[in-house]
Design a protein around this motif. Structure first.
Motif, short mmCIF file in Angstrom:
data_model
loop_
_atom_site.label_atom_id
_atom_site.label_comp_id
_atom_site.label_asym_id
_atom_site.label_seq_id
_atom_site.Cartn_x
_atom_site.Cartn_y
_atom_site.Cartn_z
N ILE A 131 0.86 -1.19 0.00
CA ILE A 131 0.00 0.00 0.00
C ILE A 131 0.89 1.23 0.00
CG2 ILE A 131 -1.93 1.17 1.12
CD1 ILE A 131 -2.53 -1.37 2.63
N GLY A 132 0.72 2.09 -0.97
CA GLY A 132 1.56 3.28 -1.08
C GLY A 132 0.79 4.55 -0.87
N ALA A 139 -2.34 3.41 6.82
CA ALA A 139 -2.28 2.02 7.29
C ALA A 139 -1.14 1.82 8.28
CB ALA A 139 -2.13 1.08 6.10
N ARG A 140 0.02 2.39 8.00
CA ARG A 140 1.15 2.29 8.92
C ARG A 140 0.86 2.99 10.25
NH1 ARG A 140 2.82 2.09 3.86
NH2 ARG A 140 4.65 0.83 3.29
N LEU A 141 0.14 4.09 10.18
CA LEU A 141 -0.20 4.82 11.40
C LEU A 141 -1.16 4.01 12.26
CD1 LEU A 141 0.10 7.54 12.90
CD2 LEU A 141 -1.96 8.29 11.69
N LEU A 142 -2.13 3.34 11.64
CA LEU A 142 -3.08 2.54 12.41
C LEU A 142 -2.39 1.37 13.09
CD1 LEU A 142 -6.21 2.40 10.06
CD2 LEU A 142 -5.61 4.08 11.81
N TYR A 143 -1.47 0.72 12.38
CA TYR A 143 -0.74 -0.39 13.00
C TYR A 143 0.25 0.10 14.03
CZ TYR A 143 2.66 -4.11 13.66
OH TYR A 143 3.51 -5.03 14.22
N GLN A 257 -13.59 3.81 2.66
CA GLN A 257 -13.52 2.74 1.66
C GLN A 257 -12.18 2.71 0.93
OE1 GLN A 257 -15.93 4.94 1.98
NE2 GLN A 257 -17.75 3.74 2.55
N ARG A 258 -11.50 3.83 0.93
CA ARG A 258 -10.22 3.89 0.21
C ARG A 258 -9.20 2.94 0.82
NH1 ARG A 258 -7.48 9.43 -1.98
NH2 ARG A 258 -5.53 8.56 -2.79
N LEU A 259 -9.07 2.94 2.15
CA LEU A 259 -8.12 2.04 2.80
C LEU A 259 -8.65 0.61 2.80
CD1 LEU A 259 -5.55 1.54 4.36
CD2 LEU A 259 -6.71 2.22 6.45
N GLU A 260 -9.94 0.44 2.93
CA GLU A 260 -10.50 -0.91 2.91
C GLU A 260 -10.21 -1.61 1.60
OE1 GLU A 260 -14.55 -0.02 3.65
OE2 GLU A 260 -14.31 0.21 5.82
N ARG A 261 -10.39 -0.91 0.49
CA ARG A 261 -10.08 -1.51 -0.82
C ARG A 261 -8.59 -1.79 -0.97
NH1 ARG A 261 -13.99 2.40 -2.71
NH2 ARG A 261 -12.26 3.81 -3.20
N ALA A 262 -7.76 -0.86 -0.49
CA ALA A 262 -6.31 -1.04 -0.61
C ALA A 262 -5.84 -2.26 0.17
CB ALA A 262 -5.59 0.22 -0.14
N ILE A 263 -6.42 -2.49 1.34
CA ILE A 263 -6.01 -3.64 2.15
C ILE A 263 -6.42 -4.95 1.48
CG2 ILE A 263 -6.61 -4.86 4.30
CD1 ILE A 263 -6.35 -2.30 5.78
N LEU A 265 -6.69 -5.51 -1.73
CA LEU A 265 -5.78 -5.73 -2.85
C LEU A 265 -4.40 -6.15 -2.36
CD1 LEU A 265 -6.76 -2.71 -5.14
CD2 LEU A 265 -7.37 -5.12 -5.46
N ALA A 266 -3.91 -5.53 -1.29
CA ALA A 266 -2.58 -5.86 -0.76
C ALA A 266 -2.56 -7.28 -0.20
CB ALA A 266 -2.18 -4.85 0.30
N CYS A 267 -3.63 -7.71 0.44
CA CYS A 267 -3.70 -9.07 0.97
C CYS A 267 -3.67 -10.10 -0.16
CB CYS A 267 -4.96 -9.25 1.81
SG CYS A 267 -4.88 -8.51 3.45
N ALA A 268 -4.40 -9.82 -1.22
CA ALA A 268 -4.40 -10.73 -2.36
C ALA A 268 -3.02 -10.81 -2.99
CB ALA A 268 -5.44 -10.28 -3.39
N ALA A 269 -2.35 -9.68 -3.12
CA ALA A 269 -1.01 -9.67 -3.72
C ALA A 269 0.00 -10.38 -2.85
CB ALA A 269 -0.57 -8.23 -4.00
N ALA A 270 -0.15 -10.28 -1.51
CA ALA A 270 0.80 -10.90 -0.58
C ALA A 270 0.45 -12.35 -0.28
CB ALA A 270 0.85 -10.10 0.73
#
Length: 347
Positions: A131-132, A139-143, A257-263, A265-270
């Motif tokens: 996620i860029g 996302a990094r801030l939430l974690y 929804q922007r972060l939800e969609r990005a997560i 996609l990132a999960c599928a790629a990883a």
């Protein structure tokens, strides 16, 4: 000469009354939206079963039938069921001011305690690497802080204290404020993000765009509060939208929804097959802190939990993930031997 009486102003519609009471009691915009939805749904659903009636003319039978329909036909979650019930109870008690015994007899379903989905550190690293941009920074801030998504999106410029390395969370869940750590690795990215946000803020001032939304308690005292830089969003949206409450076009923060969609996609790629959501980052933050030896009370304060029992669920996940107990099967069976690797011909 007869003097005609002034016309009687029409009484506000029920949903407008509901909104007015919710705002008077300082409920959030999201709660207002949800309660209005459920009250409208309740009235329309009962109208399909017979003549359309005002909720004042309905009672326990209609409320129980509606809640039963949500469970048996819609198969809603327990949290959704409780939200619909809360909306109807608020309508009758606070708006219609109906004091009937059947309101107290309606039982809430008990929400089962679920073990949260937690990612390993390597899975978190793979997820965040996919996620860029500003979304990746969020996302990094939430974690890195354990913030809820709404808390991260609602951050204002003045909430970040770089010198004290503290982030202030204001009006969190339950209307409570708290302080969390500012991760060292996010200092430079956050400064870059604020520089981009300031460029948007300056553009809005030049274009005479109305200020961002601010807590209702401040609007009456100073109508220009939302124009100030310190009240601007840390994660502003790239486009203006129409404010549902004031019907004024202004700049909101990024949409959830922007972060939800990005997560997703990132999960599928990883190749992560766990049921990951945005809240999984918060679960992983708490579990990894406990695994690193942090005190349960410290984690409770960082998460903003009122009761330590809510935080205790992460101790169970941390203990199992750390191998706190070994399976008795491993004591019976010898560990598998690794197959001997064939030696190359030139060895």
């Amino acid at each position: 000469m007869m003097i005609s009486a002034p016309p009687i102003p029409p009484s506000p519609r029920l949903l407008d009354q509901l909104r007015e009471v919710l705002r008077y009691r300082h409920y959030s915009a999201r709660t207002e939206q949800a309660y209005v939805y459920w009250v409208r749904f309740f009235i329309r659903w009962n109208g399909r079963r017979g003549p359309l009636r005002h909720p004042r003319d309905m009672g326990a039978d209609e409320v129980r039938a509606f809640l039963s329909m949500l469970t048996t036909q819609r198969d809603v979650a327990v949290s959704t069921h409780n939200q619909a019930l809360s909306a109807l109870l608020f309508l009758y008690r606070e708006v219609l001011q109906v004091k009937l015994g059947w309101l107290d007899d309606i039982q809430r379903p008990v929400r089962p305690r679920r073990v949260p989905c937690v990612l390993t550190r390597s899975e978190v690293a793979a997820l965040l690497a996919g996620i860029g941009g500003a979304t990746g920074l969020l996302a990094r801030l939430l974690y890195g802080t354990g913030l809820r998504l709404s808390e991260g999106l609602g951050l204002r410029v003045m909430d970040i204290d770089f010198e004290g390395e503290v982030i202030m969370v204001r009006h969190g869940k339950g209307g409570k404020d708290r302080a969390v750590m500012l991760p060292h690795s996010l200092v430079r990215p956050l400064r870059t993000q604020l520089a981009a946000a300031r460029a948007l803020w300056q553009h809005d001032r030049q274009c005479a765009v109305p200020g961002v939304t601010v807590p209702s308690s401040l609007v009456a005292g100073d109508t220009d509060t939302g124009l100030a830089w310190q009240w601007f969003w840390v994660f502003p949206a790239p486009r203006l939208t129409l404010d549902r409450r004031t019907r004024v076009e202004r700049r909101p923060h990024l949409f959830e929804q922007r972060l939800e969609r990005a997560i997703k996609l990132a999960c599928a790629a990883a190749g992560i097959v766990k049921p990951v959501s945005v809240h999984t980052l918060r679960h992983s933050f708490a579990t990894h802190l406990l695994q690193a030896g942090s005190d349960i009370r410290t984690v409770q304060a960082l998460l903003g939990h009122s009761d330590v029992s809510t935080t205790m669920i992460y101790t169970h996940v941390a203990d199992v993930a750390a191998g706190g107990a070994s399976s008795p099967l491993d004591a019976l069976l010898p560990p598998p031997t690794q197959a001997r690797q064939p030696q190359p011909a030139y060895a």
